[in-house]
Scaffold this motif. Structure first.
Motif, PDB file in Angstrom:
ATOM      1  N   MET A   1       4.938  42.479 -50.762  1.00 25.36           N
ATOM      2  CA  MET A   1       6.180  42.418 -51.181  1.00 25.36           C
ATOM      3  C   MET A   1       6.527  43.231 -52.391  1.00 25.36           C
ATOM      4  SD  MET A   1       6.103  37.995 -50.833  1.00 25.36           S
ATOM      5  CE  MET A   1       4.536  37.944 -51.893  1.00 25.36           C
ATOM      6  N   LEU A   2       7.982  43.525 -52.221  1.00 23.93           N
ATOM      7  CA  LEU A   2       8.454  44.376 -53.428  1.00 23.93           C
ATOM      8  C   LEU A   2       9.648  43.613 -54.101  1.00 23.93           C
ATOM      9  CD1 LEU A   2       8.284  46.927 -55.064  1.00 23.93           C
ATOM     10  CD2 LEU A   2       9.436  48.213 -53.312  1.00 23.93           C
ATOM     11  N   PHE A   3       9.699  43.353 -55.218  1.00 17.22           N
ATOM     12  CA  PHE A   3      11.036  43.133 -56.058  1.00 17.22           C
ATOM     13  C   PHE A   3      11.301  43.869 -57.010  1.00 17.22           C
ATOM     14  CE2 PHE A   3       7.787  39.504 -54.645  1.00 17.22           C
ATOM     15  CZ  PHE A   3       9.009  38.821 -54.036  1.00 17.22           C
ATOM     16  N   TRP A   4      12.697  44.327 -57.164  1.00 13.41           N
ATOM     17  CA  TRP A   4      13.204  45.102 -58.002  1.00 13.41           C
ATOM     18  C   TRP A   4      14.589  44.556 -58.687  1.00 13.41           C
ATOM     19  CZ3 TRP A   4      12.857  49.048 -61.033  1.00 13.41           C
ATOM     20  CH2 TRP A   4      14.029  49.819 -61.448  1.00 13.41           C
ATOM     21  N   ASP A   5      14.738  44.630 -59.824  1.00 11.06           N
ATOM     22  CA  ASP A   5      15.675  44.106 -60.699  1.00 11.06           C
ATOM     23  C   ASP A   5      16.459  45.377 -61.365  1.00 11.06           C
ATOM     24  OD1 ASP A   5      17.390  43.090 -62.574  1.00 11.06           O
ATOM     25  OD2 ASP A   5      16.655  41.239 -62.843  1.00 11.06           O
ATOM     26  N   PRO A   6      17.354  45.862 -60.815  1.00 12.32           N
ATOM     27  CA  PRO A   6      18.009  47.112 -61.181  1.00 12.32           C
ATOM     28  C   PRO A   6      18.577  46.757 -62.776  1.00 12.32           C
ATOM     29  CG  PRO A   6      19.327  46.265 -59.732  1.00 12.32           C
ATOM     30  CD  PRO A   6      17.935  45.396 -59.584  1.00 12.32           C
ATOM     31  N   ARG A   7      18.808  45.662 -63.263  1.00 12.01           N
ATOM     32  CA  ARG A   7      19.436  45.360 -64.374  1.00 12.01           C
ATOM     33  C   ARG A   7      18.326  45.546 -65.531  1.00 12.01           C
ATOM     34  NH1 ARG A   7      21.643  40.260 -64.155  1.00 12.01           N
ATOM     35  NH2 ARG A   7      20.850  39.994 -62.290  1.00 12.01           N
ATOM     36  N   LYS A   8      17.179  44.961 -65.342  1.00 12.04           N
ATOM     37  CA  LYS A   8      16.226  44.808 -66.023  1.00 12.04           C
ATOM     38  C   LYS A   8      15.168  46.113 -65.924  1.00 12.04           C
ATOM     39  CE  LYS A   8      16.144  39.940 -66.497  1.00 12.04           C
ATOM     40  NZ  LYS A   8      15.318  38.616 -66.453  1.00 12.04           N
ATOM     41  N   LYS A   9      15.631  46.853 -64.887  1.00 13.49           N
ATOM     42  CA  LYS A   9      14.525  47.918 -64.534  1.00 13.49           C
ATOM     43  C   LYS A   9      13.191  47.692 -64.521  1.00 13.49           C
ATOM     44  CE  LYS A   9      17.693  51.381 -66.751  1.00 13.49           C
ATOM     45  NZ  LYS A   9      17.649  52.402 -67.629  1.00 13.49           N
ATOM     46  N   LEU A  10      12.824  46.417 -63.637  1.00 10.20           N
ATOM     47  CA  LEU A  10      11.752  45.816 -63.420  1.00 10.20           C
ATOM     48  C   LEU A  10      11.184  45.858 -61.879  1.00 10.20           C
ATOM     49  CD1 LEU A  10       9.378  44.218 -64.886  1.00 10.20           C
ATOM     50  CD2 LEU A  10      10.759  42.155 -64.168  1.00 10.20           C
ATOM     51  N   GLN A  11      10.112  46.380 -61.817  1.00  9.54           N
ATOM     52  CA  GLN A  11       9.591  46.150 -60.187  1.00  9.54           C
ATOM     53  C   GLN A  11       8.356  45.510 -60.154  1.00  9.54           C
ATOM     54  OE1 GLN A  11       9.246  49.873 -57.786  1.00  9.54           O
ATOM     55  NE2 GLN A  11       7.125  49.486 -57.897  1.00  9.54           N
ATOM     56  N   ILE A  12       8.220  44.653 -59.299  1.00 12.25           N
ATOM     57  CA  ILE A  12       7.037  43.906 -59.214  1.00 12.25           C
ATOM     58  C   ILE A  12       6.622  43.991 -57.797  1.00 12.25           C
ATOM     59  CG2 ILE A  12       5.956  41.393 -59.181  1.00 12.25           C
ATOM     60  CD1 ILE A  12       7.994  40.706 -61.471  1.00 12.25           C
TER      61      ILE A  12
END
Length: 100
Positions: A1-12
């Motif tokens: 699974m890949l999660f990306w938050d563009p506002r926080k520039k955080l990828q998990i």
């Protein structure tokens, strides 16, 4: 699974093992009648229809329970001041900083 938050520039990124429950009756009984009905929509979800209400409900449900066992997780924080990356292995409970 890949999660990306563009506002926080955080990828998990999470690696896991999945298992589909054959007998999901225990979980099915915990959701209310309206929620159960939502799993019986026909045609199946995301099928193109001619009008907003051109669907019905059937006796067949599409309810599925998938159990995930996390194996590892990778967290990457992007930053103008320098990227930061860490990993965690759930199988042997170890974590480490890694090169971004």
């Amino acid at each position: 699974m890949l999660f990306w938050d563009p506002r926080k520039k955080l990828q998990i990124s999470v690696q896991s093992k999945s298992h589909i429950e054959i007998d999901n009756s225990h979980y099915w009984s915990k959701i209310n009648d309206r929620q159960q009905k939502d799993y019986t929509v026909n045609p199946p979800p995301k099928s193109e229809i001619k009008a907003h209400d051109d669907y019905e409900f059937s006796d067949h449900n599409r309810f599925t329970v998938i159990n995930l066992t996390f194996k590892s997780m990778d967290v990457l924080q992007l930053s103008d001041q320098g990227h930061v990356r860490a990993t965690h292995n759930f199988e042997n409970n170890t974590q480490s900083w890694v090169s971004p």
